[in-house]
Design a protein around this motif. Structure first.
Motif, PDB file in Angstrom:
ATOM      1  N   VAL B 157       2.839  24.903 -43.308  1.00  0.00           N
ATOM      2  CA  VAL B 157       1.940  23.579 -43.656  1.00  0.00           C
ATOM      3  C   VAL B 157       2.248  23.189 -44.923  1.00  0.00           C
ATOM      4  N   ALA B 158       2.061  24.370 -46.032  1.00  0.00           N
ATOM      5  CA  ALA B 158       2.179  23.971 -47.332  1.00  0.00           C
ATOM      6  C   ALA B 158       3.342  23.455 -47.845  1.00  0.00           C
ATOM      7  N   LEU B 159       4.460  24.095 -47.238  1.00  0.00           N
ATOM      8  CA  LEU B 159       5.627  23.401 -47.534  1.00  0.00           C
ATOM      9  C   LEU B 159       5.952  21.873 -47.015  1.00  0.00           C
ATOM     10  N   ILE B 160       5.528  21.629 -45.624  1.00  0.00           N
ATOM     11  CA  ILE B 160       5.601  20.162 -45.508  1.00  0.00           C
ATOM     12  C   ILE B 160       4.812  19.501 -46.262  1.00  0.00           C
ATOM     13  N   MET B 161       3.527  19.746 -46.452  1.00  0.00           N
ATOM     14  CA  MET B 161       2.762  18.921 -47.557  1.00  0.00           C
ATOM     15  C   MET B 161       3.162  18.730 -48.924  1.00  0.00           C
ATOM     16  N   TRP B 162       3.865  19.715 -49.530  1.00  0.00           N
ATOM     17  CA  TRP B 162       4.737  19.730 -50.824  1.00  0.00           C
ATOM     18  C   TRP B 162       5.876  18.860 -50.681  1.00  0.00           C
ATOM     19  N   PHE B 163       6.605  18.919 -49.367  1.00  0.00           N
ATOM     20  CA  PHE B 163       7.452  17.758 -49.539  1.00  0.00           C
ATOM     21  C   PHE B 163       7.337  16.342 -49.438  1.00  0.00           C
ATOM     22  N   VAL B 164       6.125  16.360 -48.641  1.00  0.00           N
ATOM     23  CA  VAL B 164       5.743  14.832 -48.560  1.00  0.00           C
ATOM     24  C   VAL B 164       5.200  14.345 -49.865  1.00  0.00           C
ATOM     25  N   MET B 165       4.246  15.462 -50.507  1.00  0.00           N
ATOM     26  CA  MET B 165       3.750  14.898 -51.676  1.00  0.00           C
ATOM     27  C   MET B 165       4.750  14.691 -52.790  1.00  0.00           C
TER      28      MET B 165
END
Lengths: 240, 345
Positions: B157-165
């Motif tokens: 989840v953190a990886l996905i959210m980092w990519f989006v951010m």
């Protein structure tokens, strides 16, 4: 058709008016300068023109479009852009990013416009990737002016663009202002330095105590007893 | 040992998400959100009531949807985002900097008291418990195997959210946030709607807070008001300041140093003989000292915000031929740009 037309503008902070019944017209390709002693209401008038302050009465129009009640952030879309006095660049953004922000309301290609501006301001081209906060005061002012030009405005309001600059760099900034005016833009400058204002402007307004005391062509104003006017004495007679 | 390590790993990822949310609000848009932990709590509570069944013995709460992961967590994120719209409408139009911060911390206290005392909403001071562990029944996970599993889920989840951010902060929207942060008057003079920009930043950041809170309640299985005392906001601020405001990678470094090493690791250290629990009591004091040292000696954080050139500006067009990313100095850094015309200043 005047690029900017302000008529009978009264404005201030809270209920107390700082400027009273001021009118000003600026044509494309001209430099109009507002001078006057401290506290005369020069910056207040500039802030009123660009929507930071709401006029209590009067009317402001850009290219004959009434912007008196338009929200401040919408005004650049109508062709009027403001360059504040100090801290007028985004210091933590690069030079190029600053310019890109300025192109927000422009419909054209921002990259092409930046390339055009880099030709006008070659120094900025050299520093395009640098943080704006690393530039000197004069360079920051030029960046702020270039950023205002990104929107291809009809009118630019410059609030003391040479404040705090050395005499040498003051000349650089004024030369650029004159050059920009030739690009079919009306420029309104708020300035403290009377001598330079008279030298580089087409029209001059002298504000004293919140009122437009005298206005006219720069060469006509230069012939007046400016010291008397600045001290509040009603004198429009030429210096003998 | 596995339990300890993966608990630390979970908190690393969770606080990475939380810090990215605060970073888009404070680091990018300059909103001093001292109510941030309130948005984390709303995310946790709504994820809890979205996960729990309609009726649970001994608990009072709203909704009770019995939804699985990740739908429950998304509801937590959206609830926090909705709250941020309400808060922004009240505060952002007229308040800035320290006044905004004072009002936000007051709102955080009001929210805390409300959740603590309005029992029928989130079970009051007892909070929510027995929140289902995602995939535990489906995959037949035990208590010990669930922790490594969910730490990995949090990592994804953190990886996905980092990519989006990263995409958001590099996009024109992120640049506009930073412009509003640097000078909202100039930004407005250039045609930016400052309120709308700050509202967007609040919404994005609060969504991240809600997701982080949602993961938190599912990891522990419970959540009550002691978990989100208003002072907890300052732990997330410590992560942000130590890591480097304005830089998403810095948020990971900050989460590693502050949340993992300073806050949670001491709980797993051997006790000092004769002083049980003493080490844990010192964690916040150590964070405070580290925060002061960072602000004094390296205010830009461990990984400072970088200046990014537009991708459209090719290498051949770069007169100076420098790298794409330049480290930002402190605001007092001296001018070091040589101009051809020569600025005499």
């Amino acid at each position: 058709m005047p690029a900017l037309h302000a008529e009978g503008v009264t404005a201030g902070y809270g209920r107390a008016p700082i400027i009273n019944d001021i009118s000003l017209t600026a044509e494309l390709g001209t430099v109009t300068t507002i001078i006057g002693p401290n506290g005369a209401g020069k910056s207040t008038f500039a802030k009123t023109l660009v929507g930071i302050l709401r006029p209590m009465s009067g009317r402001i129009a850009v290219n004959e479009f009434d912007i008196t009640r338009v929200a401040g952030h919408q005004i650049p879309r109508h062709g009027l852009v403001y360059v504040p006095q100090n801290d007028n660049v985004f210091k933590r953004l690069s030079v190029r990013e600053n310019l890109e922000i300025g192109g927000f309301v422009s419909k054209g290609d921002p990259a092409a416009r930046i390339a055009e501006l880099f030709e006008i301001f070659p120094d900025l081209a050299k520093a395009h990737g640098k943080k704006a906060g690393f530039l000197s005061g004069g360079q920051q002012n030029l960046l702020a002016i270039a950023r205002a030009l990104m929107a291809k405005p009809s009118v630019i309001i410059l609030d003391e663009p040479t404040a705090g600059l050395s005499p040498a760099y003051t000349s650089v900034v004024w030369d650029q202002i004159a050059r920009i005016a030739q690009l079919d833009t009306a420029i309104v400058v708020v300035e403290q330095n009377v001598e330079r204002a008279l030298k580089h402007s087409d029209f001059v307004h002298i504000f004293v105590a919140g009122r437009d005391h005298v206005n006219g062509k720069a060469n006509e104003i230069a012939a007046l007893d400016l010291a008397a006017i600045f001290l509040g004495r009603s004198s429009a007679s030429p210096v003998v | 040992m596995t339990y300890y390590v993966f608990t630390l790993v979970f908190f690393l990822f969770d606080y990475f998400i939380l810090a990215m949310g605060l970073n888009i609000q404070y680091g990018a848009a300059g909103i001093l959100n001292f109510a941030y932990i309130g948005f984390v709590a709303i995310g946790a509570y709504f994820t809890g009531v979205a996960s729990l069944p309609a009726n649970t013995l001994g608990q009072q709460y709203i909704l009770g949807l019995g939804l699985p992961f990740p739908l429950n967590t998304l509801i937590g994120g959206l609830a926090a985002m909705l709250l941020s719209v309400a808060v922004a409408l009240i505060t952002l139009r007229r308040l800035r900097t320290d006044y905004l911060a004072i009002v936000l911390i007051s709102m955080s206290l009001v929210l805390y008291d409300f959740c603590n005392n309005f029992v029928s909403m989130f079970n009051g001071a007892d909070g929510l418990y027995n929140v289902p562990e995602p995939f535990a029944k489906t995959l037949g996970l035990s208590v010990n195997s669930f922790i490594p599993f969910f730490a990995c889920v949090a990592g994804v989840v953190a990886l996905i959210m980092w990519f989006v951010m990263s995409r958001v902060t590099r996009a024109p929207l992120g640049r506009t946030f930073r412009a509003v942060r640097d000078d909202h008057v100039v930004a407005a003079a250039l045609g930016k709607d400052v309120f709308r920009m700050q509202l967007k930043s609040m919404m994005i950041g609060s969504f991240y807070a809600g997701i982080g809170g949602g993961l938190l309640i599912q990891f522990g299985g419970s959540f009550n008001p002691t978990a989100w005392l208003p002072g907890e906001t300052f732990v997330v601020f410590a992560v942000l300041i130590v890591g480097g405001a304005g830089n998403n990678i810095g948020m990971f470094v900050g989460a590693l140093l502050v949340e993992t090493l300073l806050i949670h690791l001491p709980a797993f250290l051997p006790e000092i003989p004769g002083h049980p629990g003493l080490i844990e009591y010192f964690d916040l004091a150590v964070v405070g000292i580290v925060l002061m040292l960072m602000l004094w000696f390296r205010p830009q954080g461990m990984v400072p915000e970088s200046v990014r050139r537009a991708a459209s500006f090719g290498a051949s067009e770069r007169p100076d031929g420098e790298a794409d990313d330049l480290e930002l100095g402190t605001p007092a850094a001296p001018a070091r740009v040589a101009f051809e015309s020569g600025d005499p200043q």
